[in-house]
Enzyme design. Sequence first.
Site, PDB file in Angstrom:
ATOM      1  N   GLU A 188      41.033 -18.373   5.888  1.00 30.54           N
ATOM      2  CA  GLU A 188      39.822 -19.220   6.937  1.00 30.54           C
ATOM      3  C   GLU A 188      39.586 -20.723   6.464  1.00 30.54           C
ATOM      4  OE1 GLU A 188      37.349 -14.964   8.300  1.00 30.54           O
ATOM      5  OE2 GLU A 188      36.320 -16.669   7.098  1.00 30.54           O
ATOM      6  N   GLU A 204      50.392 -18.017  -3.185  1.00 30.47           N
ATOM      7  CA  GLU A 204      49.777 -16.584  -3.209  1.00 30.47           C
ATOM      8  C   GLU A 204      50.665 -15.977  -4.282  1.00 30.47           C
ATOM      9  OE1 GLU A 204      47.670 -14.325  -2.005  1.00 30.47           O
ATOM     10  OE2 GLU A 204      48.846 -12.644  -3.089  1.00 30.47           O
ATOM     11  N   HIS A 323      29.124  -6.195   6.799  1.00 31.59           N
ATOM     12  CA  HIS A 323      28.767  -5.078   7.718  1.00 31.59           C
ATOM     13  C   HIS A 323      28.854  -3.853   7.002  1.00 31.59           C
ATOM     14  CE1 HIS A 323      32.818  -6.363   8.850  1.00 31.59           C
ATOM     15  NE2 HIS A 323      33.132  -5.321   8.697  1.00 31.59           N
ATOM     16  N   HIS A 446      39.144  -6.663  34.781  1.00 30.10           N
ATOM     17  CA  HIS A 446      40.180  -7.865  34.652  1.00 30.10           C
ATOM     18  C   HIS A 446      39.545  -9.039  35.342  1.00 30.10           C
ATOM     19  CE1 HIS A 446      44.211  -9.046  36.081  1.00 30.10           C
ATOM     20  NE2 HIS A 446      43.535  -9.280  37.043  1.00 30.10           N
TER      21      HIS A 446
HETATM   22  P1  FAD Z   1      25.079 -10.816  -1.375  1.00 31.34           P
HETATM   23  O1  FAD Z   1      25.158 -11.221  -0.215  1.00 31.34           O
HETATM   24  O2  FAD Z   1      25.945 -11.337  -2.281  1.00 31.34           O
HETATM   25  O3  FAD Z   1      23.492 -11.002  -1.686  1.00 31.34           O
HETATM   26  C1  FAD Z   1      23.245 -10.412  -3.061  1.00 31.34           C
HETATM   27  C2  FAD Z   1      21.818 -11.202  -3.211  1.00 31.34           C
HETATM   28  O4  FAD Z   1      21.368 -10.748  -4.769  1.00 31.34           O
HETATM   29  C3  FAD Z   1      21.894 -12.629  -3.594  1.00 31.34           C
HETATM   30  O5  FAD Z   1      20.959 -13.390  -2.622  1.00 31.34           O
HETATM   31  C4  FAD Z   1      21.504 -12.858  -4.892  1.00 31.34           C
HETATM   32  O6  FAD Z   1      20.796 -14.100  -5.108  1.00 31.34           O
HETATM   33  C5  FAD Z   1      20.599 -11.780  -5.129  1.00 31.34           C
HETATM   34  N1  FAD Z   1      20.614 -11.222  -6.661  1.00 31.34           N
HETATM   35  C6  FAD Z   1      21.624 -11.051  -7.395  1.00 31.34           C
HETATM   36  N2  FAD Z   1      21.155 -10.800  -8.503  1.00 31.34           N
HETATM   37  C7  FAD Z   1      19.687 -10.921  -8.599  1.00 31.34           C
HETATM   38  C8  FAD Z   1      18.451 -10.506  -9.228  1.00 31.34           C
HETATM   39  N3  FAD Z   1      18.838 -10.199 -10.647  1.00 31.34           N
HETATM   40  N4  FAD Z   1      17.449 -10.766  -9.067  1.00 31.34           N
HETATM   41  C9  FAD Z   1      17.042 -11.128  -7.691  1.00 31.34           C
HETATM   42  N5  FAD Z   1      18.240 -11.239  -6.762  1.00 31.34           N
HETATM   43  C10 FAD Z   1      19.371 -11.145  -7.299  1.00 31.34           C
HETATM   44  N6  FAD Z   1      31.981 -10.741   4.991  1.00 31.34           N
HETATM   45  C11 FAD Z   1      31.963 -10.328   6.371  1.00 31.34           C
HETATM   46  O7  FAD Z   1      31.859  -9.219   6.656  1.00 31.34           O
HETATM   47  N7  FAD Z   1      32.256 -11.163   7.284  1.00 31.34           N
HETATM   48  C12 FAD Z   1      32.615 -12.564   7.064  1.00 31.34           C
HETATM   49  O8  FAD Z   1      32.973 -13.353   7.915  1.00 31.34           O
HETATM   50  C13 FAD Z   1      32.605 -12.967   5.873  1.00 31.34           C
HETATM   51  N8  FAD Z   1      32.487 -14.335   5.337  1.00 31.34           N
HETATM   52  C14 FAD Z   1      32.757 -14.507   3.950  1.00 31.34           C
HETATM   53  C15 FAD Z   1      32.948 -15.903   3.772  1.00 31.34           C
HETATM   54  C16 FAD Z   1      32.646 -16.144   2.368  1.00 31.34           C
HETATM   55  C17 FAD Z   1      33.192 -17.508   2.308  1.00 31.34           C
HETATM   56  C18 FAD Z   1      32.501 -15.504   1.456  1.00 31.34           C
HETATM   57  C19 FAD Z   1      32.196 -15.881  -0.114  1.00 31.34           C
HETATM   58  C20 FAD Z   1      32.095 -14.255   1.699  1.00 31.34           C
HETATM   59  C21 FAD Z   1      32.047 -13.712   3.018  1.00 31.34           C
HETATM   60  N9  FAD Z   1      32.093 -12.507   3.519  1.00 31.34           N
HETATM   61  C22 FAD Z   1      32.004 -11.896   4.688  1.00 31.34           C
HETATM   62  C23 FAD Z   1      31.809 -11.325   2.331  1.00 31.34           C
HETATM   63  C24 FAD Z   1      29.987 -10.968   2.497  1.00 31.34           C
HETATM   64  O9  FAD Z   1      29.495 -12.484   2.386  1.00 31.34           O
HETATM   65  C25 FAD Z   1      29.665 -10.078   1.362  1.00 31.34           C
HETATM   66  O10 FAD Z   1      30.327  -8.782   1.564  1.00 31.34           O
HETATM   67  C26 FAD Z   1      28.217  -9.722   1.611  1.00 31.34           C
HETATM   68  O11 FAD Z   1      27.185 -10.954   1.465  1.00 31.34           O
HETATM   69  C27 FAD Z   1      27.705  -8.667   0.617  1.00 31.34           C
HETATM   70  O12 FAD Z   1      26.347  -8.502   0.956  1.00 31.34           O
HETATM   71  P2  FAD Z   1      25.375  -7.911  -0.402  1.00 31.34           P
HETATM   72  O13 FAD Z   1      24.024  -7.740   0.314  1.00 31.34           O
HETATM   73  O14 FAD Z   1      26.029  -7.017  -1.193  1.00 31.34           O
HETATM   74  O15 FAD Z   1      25.539  -9.211  -1.501  1.00 31.34           O
HETATM   75  P1  NAI Z   2      40.854 -11.669  -1.265  1.00 32.60           P
HETATM   76  O1  NAI Z   2      40.823 -10.305  -2.118  1.00 32.60           O
HETATM   77  O2  NAI Z   2      40.906 -11.395   0.265  1.00 32.60           O
HETATM   78  O3  NAI Z   2      42.148 -12.434  -1.575  1.00 32.60           O
HETATM   79  C1  NAI Z   2      42.682 -12.918  -2.617  1.00 32.60           C
HETATM   80  C2  NAI Z   2      44.059 -13.443  -2.969  1.00 32.60           C
HETATM   81  O4  NAI Z   2      44.534 -13.962  -4.129  1.00 32.60           O
HETATM   82  C3  NAI Z   2      45.004 -12.078  -2.545  1.00 32.60           C
HETATM   83  O5  NAI Z   2      46.069 -12.314  -1.743  1.00 32.60           O
HETATM   84  C4  NAI Z   2      45.428 -11.775  -4.263  1.00 32.60           C
HETATM   85  O6  NAI Z   2      46.947 -11.339  -4.076  1.00 32.60           O
HETATM   86  C5  NAI Z   2      45.455 -13.349  -4.272  1.00 32.60           C
HETATM   87  N1  NAI Z   2      45.515 -13.910  -5.946  1.00 32.60           N
HETATM   88  C6  NAI Z   2      45.021 -12.866  -6.772  1.00 32.60           C
HETATM   89  N2  NAI Z   2      45.080 -13.804  -8.106  1.00 32.60           N
HETATM   90  C7  NAI Z   2      46.030 -14.857  -7.873  1.00 32.60           C
HETATM   91  C8  NAI Z   2      46.670 -15.835  -8.490  1.00 32.60           C
HETATM   92  N3  NAI Z   2      46.461 -15.821  -9.822  1.00 32.60           N
HETATM   93  N4  NAI Z   2      47.398 -16.716  -7.983  1.00 32.60           N
HETATM   94  C9  NAI Z   2      47.688 -16.613  -6.764  1.00 32.60           C
HETATM   95  N5  NAI Z   2      47.156 -15.749  -5.753  1.00 32.60           N
HETATM   96  C10 NAI Z   2      46.317 -14.933  -6.409  1.00 32.60           C
HETATM   97  O7  NAI Z   2      40.011 -12.548  -2.041  1.00 32.60           O
HETATM   98  P2  NAI Z   2      39.058 -13.715  -1.182  1.00 32.60           P
HETATM   99  O8  NAI Z   2      39.953 -14.643   0.027  1.00 32.60           O
HETATM  100  O9  NAI Z   2      38.551 -14.714  -2.482  1.00 32.60           O
HETATM  101  O10 NAI Z   2      37.896 -13.244  -0.520  1.00 32.60           O
HETATM  102  C11 NAI Z   2      36.832 -12.241  -1.287  1.00 32.60           C
HETATM  103  C12 NAI Z   2      36.269 -11.431  -0.557  1.00 32.60           C
HETATM  104  O11 NAI Z   2      35.213 -11.987   0.374  1.00 32.60           O
HETATM  105  C13 NAI Z   2      37.163 -10.494   0.109  1.00 32.60           C
HETATM  106  O12 NAI Z   2      37.313  -9.248  -0.383  1.00 32.60           O
HETATM  107  C14 NAI Z   2      36.411 -10.123   1.354  1.00 32.60           C
HETATM  108  O13 NAI Z   2      36.206  -8.938   1.620  1.00 32.60           O
HETATM  109  C15 NAI Z   2      35.227 -11.160   1.594  1.00 32.60           C
HETATM  110  N6  NAI Z   2      35.400 -12.274   2.770  1.00 32.60           N
HETATM  111  C16 NAI Z   2      35.472 -11.497   3.954  1.00 32.60           C
HETATM  112  C17 NAI Z   2      35.834 -12.440   5.096  1.00 32.60           C
HETATM  113  C18 NAI Z   2      35.697 -11.876   6.190  1.00 32.60           C
HETATM  114  O14 NAI Z   2      35.365 -10.671   6.542  1.00 32.60           O
HETATM  115  N7  NAI Z   2      36.156 -12.726   7.423  1.00 32.60           N
HETATM  116  C19 NAI Z   2      35.768 -13.905   4.820  1.00 32.60           C
HETATM  117  C20 NAI Z   2      35.624 -14.312   3.464  1.00 32.60           C
HETATM  118  C21 NAI Z   2      35.442 -13.287   2.288  1.00 32.60           C
END
Ligand code: FAD
Ligand code: NAI
Length: 467
Positions: A188, A204, A323, A446
């Site tokens: 992404e 990768e 989700h 459609h």
């Molecule tokens: P989090 O969202 O990580 O929230 C945890 C919260 O707990 C944080 O605000 C943190 O500050 C707080 N916290 C932690 N410890 C403490 C403490 N001791 N006291 C108080 N607060 C605390 N998922 C999707 O489904 N679709 C996507 O498009 C998607 N895109 C992503 C893109 C990126 C770049 C990344 C990094 C992740 C993406 N994800 C996506 C994954 C998604 O963000 C996570 O799966 C999701 O946020 C998890 O929700 P959570 O509530 O478990 O934790």
């Molecule tokens: P990921 O688990 O999706 O991918 C990590 C990749 O890195 C894998 O292909 C793995 O084989 C590779 N890898 C691991 N160690 C490596 C190394 N030493 N050298 C080279 N390659 C290596 O993890 P990513 O992309 O960091 O995302 C983390 C999480 O965030 C995912 O599990 C995903 O669920 C969530 N996320 C979801 C999004 C969405 O739903 N659209 C968008 C972004 C994140």
Amino acid sequence: MAQYDLIVIGSGPGGYVCAIRAAQLGLKTAVVEKDKTFGGTCLNVGCIPSKALLHASELFEEAGHAFGKMGIGVGKPKLDLAAMMAFKDEGVDGNVKGVAFLFKKNKVDTYLGVGRVAAAGKVEVKGADGKTLTLETKNIVIASGSDVARLRGIDIDEKRIVSSTGALTLAKVPQKLLVVGAGVIGLELGSVWRRLGSEVVVVEFLDRILPGMDSEVCRQFQRILEKQGMIFKLASKVMAIDKSGSRLKASVEPAASGAVETIEADVALVAIGRVPFTEGLGLREAGVALDERGRIAVDAHYATNVRGIYAIGDVIAGPMLAHKAEDEGVAVAEVLAGQAGHVNYDVIPNVVYTYPEVASVGKSEDELKQAGVAYNVGKFPFTANGRAKVNMQTEGFVKILADAKTDRVLGVHIVGPDAGNMIAEAAVAMEFGGAAEDIARTCHAHPTLTEAVKEAALAVGKRAIHM
Ligand code: FAD
Ligand code: NAI
């Protein structure tokens, strides 16, 4: 001392949704959040900002490449990166304020500070001023989320060697971006910067991209990304990154070991996964057990081994998806209110928001083969879909996997435009235990891209019309 029915630690999609649902069900609820804003990873540094940049950069690329073909003359689009970042920040701001509004609306109390489980029924909140407050509660839900996984010996400075967080705020477009990990973040955010002008090389470890997703889909998707200019070095690992010079020098070695190659880059994005975040929660002292991968261990009702302490979202097992965390938040709130909260883990959609998008729900073909399940396949390419053709968006296909005996849909995989929205139809069909025949006999408007889903369902019974 405040007395609650429920205190949720963490306000990400798991925590905030849990708190709202609990309040709806009449539980006196509070949320503790250590960051300045609510919404967790997803709203602040994950789903929302990444999708804002994906959307903007996709339009930037379209304006440069596709508008002319449709008779729209806008000249060569000019990038104002600072303005694009401000657009992204505005989207984040609106979303995090939305969560604060929902807390107020549902009378959820909020405490800003680091939450620590002092004991079952007791949460300590340490504010930025160092002062500690103790709250009493019948139940605690830990929704502390996840953090970036790091590579040993490689220091993420969030300037030149970045995690997803730094890659969402780069001040200038890197001439060359090295992405470590061809997972969802790498593809992404790699797409974002490639569209904005970077040369992108993805290293990768495995011999394929997006491990876990249907391998046929991923093979085609890789070819599409390569056509867009992304370069892949599969079955390779980054051993070290030297940042002493003006450019980064990454040492890359075949995964099975061999000759080391140096790849120069301006910025390196480390995207090798995420790890559960359990620091500072006092779990060990409270006696809360973790599993073998450092996640909080829970039973089918999200209960930990300590009575009154529950956990959901990225900090427990399962896909790290917003989700999934949200649905667990609802389920645990309902369980605590005496209802039958439940999440169907067989029907959790997974979407990669690149162009084209990749979306899947249920089993991949690889998984069915491995499990020895007899299945039929129905496939339909977007080249044969009228709407995709007229939109000049014909890359990709829909694949439906249905049980050979019962025709029940076991998995749906889409690589194509708007796949992320289209997968919802498949999820609903699967949630109802639907058959390919049910999708095939449902009238689809459609001209829409969703007709490709219907045609793939028809193709399961070898009777697609437009192919
Ligand atoms: P989090 O969202 O990580 O929230 C945890 C919260 O707990 C944080 O605000 C943190 O500050 C707080 N916290 C932690 N410890 C403490 C403490 N001791 N006291 C108080 N607060 C605390 N998922 C999707 O489904 N679709 C996507 O498009 C998607 N895109 C992503 C893109 C990126 C770049 C990344 C990094 C992740 C993406 N994800 C996506 C994954 C998604 O963000 C996570 O799966 C999701 O946020 C998890 O929700 P959570 O509530 O478990 O934790
Ligand atoms: P990921 O688990 O999706 O991918 C990590 C990749 O890195 C894998 O292909 C793995 O084989 C590779 N890898 C691991 N160690 C490596 C190394 N030493 N050298 C080279 N390659 C290596 O993890 P990513 O992309 O960091 O995302 C983390 C999480 O965030 C995912 O599990 C995903 O669920 C969530 N996320 C979801 C999004 C969405 O739903 N659209 C968008 C972004 C994140």
